[in-house]
Design a protein around this motif. Structure first.
Motif, PDB file in Angstrom:
ATOM      1  N   PRO A 111       4.202  13.257   0.764  1.00 51.31           N
ATOM      2  CA  PRO A 111       5.445  13.210  -0.012  1.00 51.31           C
ATOM      3  C   PRO A 111       5.783  14.580  -0.582  1.00 51.31           C
ATOM      4  CG  PRO A 111       3.935  11.450  -0.647  1.00 51.31           C
ATOM      5  CD  PRO A 111       3.161  12.401   0.212  1.00 51.31           C
ATOM      6  N   ALA A 112       6.945  14.664  -1.242  1.00 47.15           N
ATOM      7  CA  ALA A 112       7.447  15.948  -1.725  1.00 47.15           C
ATOM      8  C   ALA A 112       6.534  16.585  -2.767  1.00 47.15           C
ATOM      9  CB  ALA A 112       8.854  15.767  -2.298  1.00 47.15           C
ATOM     10  N   LYS A 113       5.987  15.786  -3.686  1.00 53.87           N
ATOM     11  CA  LYS A 113       5.169  16.324  -4.768  1.00 53.87           C
ATOM     12  C   LYS A 113       3.747  15.767  -4.667  1.00 53.87           C
ATOM     13  CE  LYS A 113       8.945  16.952  -8.091  1.00 53.87           C
ATOM     14  NZ  LYS A 113       9.431  16.603  -9.461  1.00 53.87           N
ATOM     15  N   PRO A 114       2.745  16.606  -4.993  1.00 58.28           N
ATOM     16  CA  PRO A 114       1.363  16.140  -4.933  1.00 58.28           C
ATOM     17  C   PRO A 114       0.915  15.497  -6.240  1.00 58.28           C
ATOM     18  CG  PRO A 114       1.372  18.463  -5.417  1.00 58.28           C
ATOM     19  CD  PRO A 114       2.822  18.052  -5.263  1.00 58.28           C
ATOM     20  N   VAL A 115      -0.177  14.798  -6.164  1.00 57.22           N
ATOM     21  CA  VAL A 115      -0.941  14.400  -7.343  1.00 57.22           C
ATOM     22  C   VAL A 115      -1.895  15.558  -7.605  1.00 57.22           C
ATOM     23  CG1 VAL A 115      -2.610  12.755  -8.277  1.00 57.22           C
ATOM     24  CG2 VAL A 115      -0.768  11.956  -6.782  1.00 57.22           C
ATOM     25  N   GLY A 117       4.685  -1.672  11.074  1.00 58.30           N
ATOM     26  CA  GLY A 117       5.668  -2.034  12.081  1.00 58.30           C
ATOM     27  C   GLY A 117       7.048  -1.472  11.843  1.00 58.30           C
ATOM     28  N   ALA A 118       7.263  -0.772  10.701  1.00 63.86           N
ATOM     29  CA  ALA A 118       8.586  -0.246  10.376  1.00 63.86           C
ATOM     30  C   ALA A 118       8.764   1.150  10.962  1.00 63.86           C
ATOM     31  CB  ALA A 118       8.791  -0.234   8.860  1.00 63.86           C
ATOM     32  N   ALA A 119       9.860   1.807  10.577  1.00 67.21           N
ATOM     33  CA  ALA A 119      10.145   3.145  11.064  1.00 67.21           C
ATOM     34  C   ALA A 119       9.090   4.130  10.581  1.00 67.21           C
ATOM     35  CB  ALA A 119      11.530   3.580  10.590  1.00 67.21           C
ATOM     36  N   SER A 120       8.998   5.274  11.252  1.00 64.18           N
ATOM     37  CA  SER A 120       8.000   6.279  10.918  1.00 64.18           C
ATOM     38  C   SER A 120       8.215   6.832   9.511  1.00 64.18           C
ATOM     39  CB  SER A 120       8.042   7.419  11.938  1.00 64.18           C
ATOM     40  OG  SER A 120       7.705   6.958  13.228  1.00 64.18           O
ATOM     41  N   VAL A 121       7.110   7.234   8.884  1.00 63.14           N
ATOM     42  CA  VAL A 121       7.107   7.809   7.544  1.00 63.14           C
ATOM     43  C   VAL A 121       6.440   9.171   7.611  1.00 63.14           C
ATOM     44  CG1 VAL A 121       6.156   7.597   5.208  1.00 63.14           C
ATOM     45  CG2 VAL A 121       7.109   5.597   6.348  1.00 63.14           C
ATOM     46  N   ASN A 122       7.059  10.169   6.981  1.00 63.57           N
ATOM     47  CA  ASN A 122       6.467  11.497   6.936  1.00 63.57           C
ATOM     48  C   ASN A 122       5.518  11.605   5.746  1.00 63.57           C
ATOM     49  OD1 ASN A 122       7.878  12.607   9.180  1.00 63.57           O
ATOM     50  ND2 ASN A 122       9.699  12.856   7.904  1.00 63.57           N
ATOM     51  N   VAL A 134       0.846  -1.192   0.000  1.00 67.62           N
ATOM     52  CA  VAL A 134       0.000   0.000   0.000  1.00 67.62           C
ATOM     53  C   VAL A 134       0.880   1.240   0.000  1.00 67.62           C
ATOM     54  CG1 VAL A 134      -1.687   1.356   1.313  1.00 67.62           C
ATOM     55  CG2 VAL A 134      -1.947  -1.126   1.139  1.00 67.62           C
ATOM     56  N   SER A 135       0.565   2.181  -0.854  1.00 66.35           N
ATOM     57  CA  SER A 135       1.261   3.463  -0.891  1.00 66.35           C
ATOM     58  C   SER A 135       0.251   4.584  -0.703  1.00 66.35           C
ATOM     59  CB  SER A 135       2.010   3.651  -2.217  1.00 66.35           C
ATOM     60  OG  SER A 135       1.089   3.733  -3.295  1.00 66.35           O
ATOM     61  N   VAL A 136       0.719   5.720  -0.198  1.00 69.67           N
ATOM     62  CA  VAL A 136      -0.163   6.879   0.018  1.00 69.67           C
ATOM     63  C   VAL A 136       0.460   8.105  -0.629  1.00 69.67           C
ATOM     64  CG1 VAL A 136      -1.295   6.049   2.112  1.00 69.67           C
ATOM     65  CG2 VAL A 136       0.904   7.222   2.300  1.00 69.67           C
ATOM     66  N   SER A 137      -0.404   8.973  -1.130  1.00 66.20           N
ATOM     67  CA  SER A 137       0.018  10.202  -1.785  1.00 66.20           C
ATOM     68  C   SER A 137      -0.860  11.353  -1.313  1.00 66.20           C
ATOM     69  CB  SER A 137      -0.077  10.059  -3.312  1.00 66.20           C
ATOM     70  OG  SER A 137       0.665   8.961  -3.784  1.00 66.20           O
ATOM     71  N   PHE A 138      -0.481  12.561  -1.732  1.00 68.41           N
ATOM     72  CA  PHE A 138      -1.217  13.775  -1.378  1.00 68.41           C
ATOM     73  C   PHE A 138      -1.914  14.299  -2.624  1.00 68.41           C
ATOM     74  CE2 PHE A 138      -1.602  18.383  -1.100  1.00 68.41           C
ATOM     75  CZ  PHE A 138      -2.138  18.578   0.160  1.00 68.41           C
ATOM     76  N   TYR A 139      -3.203  14.591  -2.527  1.00 70.83           N
ATOM     77  CA  TYR A 139      -3.963  15.097  -3.663  1.00 70.83           C
ATOM     78  C   TYR A 139      -4.196  16.592  -3.513  1.00 70.83           C
ATOM     79  CZ  TYR A 139      -7.559  15.578  -7.234  1.00 70.83           C
ATOM     80  OH  TYR A 139      -8.273  15.963  -8.339  1.00 70.83           O
ATOM     81  N   GLU A 140      -3.825  17.343  -4.544  1.00 67.75           N
ATOM     82  CA  GLU A 140      -4.071  18.780  -4.596  1.00 67.75           C
ATOM     83  C   GLU A 140      -5.199  19.024  -5.579  1.00 67.75           C
ATOM     84  OE1 GLU A 140      -4.184  22.272  -3.359  1.00 67.75           O
ATOM     85  OE2 GLU A 140      -2.346  21.261  -2.706  1.00 67.75           O
ATOM     86  N   LEU A 185       6.004   2.692  -9.014  1.00 71.11           N
ATOM     87  CA  LEU A 185       5.925   3.675  -7.946  1.00 71.11           C
ATOM     88  C   LEU A 185       6.810   4.883  -8.219  1.00 71.11           C
ATOM     89  CD1 LEU A 185       5.987   1.197  -4.944  1.00 71.11           C
ATOM     90  CD2 LEU A 185       4.012   2.404  -5.849  1.00 71.11           C
ATOM     91  N   LEU A 186       6.336   6.060  -7.867  1.00 70.38           N
ATOM     92  CA  LEU A 186       7.069   7.313  -8.039  1.00 70.38           C
ATOM     93  C   LEU A 186       7.475   7.806  -6.657  1.00 70.38           C
ATOM     94  CD1 LEU A 186       4.636   8.967 -10.631  1.00 70.38           C
ATOM     95  CD2 LEU A 186       6.754   7.728 -11.099  1.00 70.38           C
ATOM     96  N   PRO A 187       8.750   7.685  -6.289  1.00 74.14           N
ATOM     97  CA  PRO A 187       9.144   7.949  -4.899  1.00 74.14           C
ATOM     98  C   PRO A 187       8.896   9.375  -4.440  1.00 74.14           C
ATOM     99  CG  PRO A 187      11.057   7.646  -6.324  1.00 74.14           C
ATOM    100  CD  PRO A 187       9.867   7.244  -7.130  1.00 74.14           C
ATOM    101  N   ASP A 188       8.849  10.346  -5.359  1.00 77.80           N
ATOM    102  CA  ASP A 188       8.597  11.719  -4.921  1.00 77.80           C
ATOM    103  C   ASP A 188       7.112  12.002  -4.724  1.00 77.80           C
ATOM    104  OD1 ASP A 188       8.052  11.504  -7.612  1.00 77.80           O
ATOM    105  OD2 ASP A 188       8.805  13.487  -8.136  1.00 77.80           O
ATOM    106  N   ARG A 189       6.254  11.081  -5.170  1.00 76.26           N
ATOM    107  CA  ARG A 189       4.813  11.286  -5.055  1.00 76.26           C
ATOM    108  C   ARG A 189       4.117  10.270  -4.160  1.00 76.26           C
ATOM    109  NH1 ARG A 189       5.983  13.208 -10.148  1.00 76.26           N
ATOM    110  NH2 ARG A 189       5.046  15.229 -10.649  1.00 76.26           N
ATOM    111  N   VAL A 190       4.806   9.221  -3.778  1.00 73.86           N
ATOM    112  CA  VAL A 190       4.174   8.206  -2.939  1.00 73.86           C
ATOM    113  C   VAL A 190       5.068   7.887  -1.753  1.00 73.86           C
ATOM    114  CG1 VAL A 190       3.049   7.185  -4.953  1.00 73.86           C
ATOM    115  CG2 VAL A 190       5.148   6.173  -4.071  1.00 73.86           C
ATOM    116  N   ALA A 191       4.437   7.450  -0.688  1.00 77.44           N
ATOM    117  CA  ALA A 191       5.140   6.920   0.478  1.00 77.44           C
ATOM    118  C   ALA A 191       4.652   5.504   0.699  1.00 77.44           C
ATOM    119  CB  ALA A 191       4.864   7.781   1.715  1.00 77.44           C
TER     120      ALA A 191
END
Length: 248
Positions: A226-230, A218-223, A145-151, A207-213
């Motif tokens: 991401p850097a760029k929005p959809v 159980g892993a380390a925290s994720v901010n 599962v990946s998450v992105s930011f929508y503008e 996957l686009l690393p600048d647009r998805v996390a």
């Protein structure tokens, strides 16, 4: 069996302004053919309607509905409501697990629901995956599962909620799929690699690393975000469209 709301009641209380917002759902079957210039789309269905919180599906048992699914909705509310509003969130390992499970549960229940109408043949999400979710209450080994930011756009007619289900047919009867949803500023995708390929490496070309996390329970925290929005509807269309060679 009991009816499960596709989007839970707490979202209605948290976001009353979305009650009559338009929604869009799409299903696509594609073939990874030998001819890159040949036809790929074997089936496509689109539907847009109003009433964001009305859809229900009688596809889960009462024990699950009132048990782990109910508890999941209570626990995921804090991180998910912030992401829907577009507020920065530090996703701990626990929150990554909750958001991932919520995304998979929501997409699978929605896909099996009656609002989708006649499902494509072959189906995109086969029963084996919901059965695994029911048995383990966790993501399957071929899923990520990946998450992105929508503008959103400023123009009228912006869709608050949208879903997309796309299945890719491979050789030897193998398949993979990507199921996507967006709600407010929150975008999530469930990638299901074909059998024999374990993500996320099998999903790396997509996957686009600048647009998805990527969410790793159980892993380390994720901010997030991401850097760029959809950005806007055109960005959403591009985000959920599979490339010519999916690579997994």
């Amino acid at each position: 069996m009991s009816k499960e709301h596709i989007l839970p009641k707490w979202l209605r209380r948290e976001f009353p302004e979305y009650t009559n917002a338009p929604t869009h759902q799409r299903t696509i079957n594609e073939n990874e053919g030998r001819d890159p210039h040949g036809p790929r789309v074997a089936y496509r269905r689109d539907e847009t309607k109003n009433g964001l919180f009305n859809d229900q599906a009688r596809v889960v048992c009462t024990g699950c509905n009132n048990g782990w699914m109910s508890q999941l909705e209570k626990r995921v509310r804090e991180p998910l409501s912030q992401m829907i509003r577009g507020l920065p969130v530090v996703l701990t390992g626990e929150w990554q697990a909750l958001v991932s499970l919520w995304v998979v549960k929501t997409l699978m229940v929605s896909y099996r629901g009656p609002q989708l109408g006649g499902r494509p043949t072959p189906e995109i999400i086969l029963p084996v995956d919901p059965e695994s979710l029911y048995r383990d209450a966790a993501l399957g080994p071929t899923m990520v599962v990946s998450v992105s930011f929508y503008e959103p756009e400023t123009s009228p007619g912006e869709l608050v909620y949208a879903e997309s289900f796309t299945r890719m047919e491979h050789e030897h009867g193998l398949y993979s799929y990507v199921a996507s949803l967006k709600l407010g500023h929150f975008v999530a995708q469930l990638g299901r690699a074909r059998d024999g390929v374990r993500p996320p490496l099998g999903l790396a070309p997509y996957l686009l690393p600048d647009r998805v996390a990527l969410l790793c329970p159980g892993a380390a925290s994720v901010n997030w975000p991401p850097a760029k929005p959809v950005y806007g509807r055109a960005g959403w269309e591009k985000h959920v469209t599979l490339p010519e060679r999916i690579g997994y």
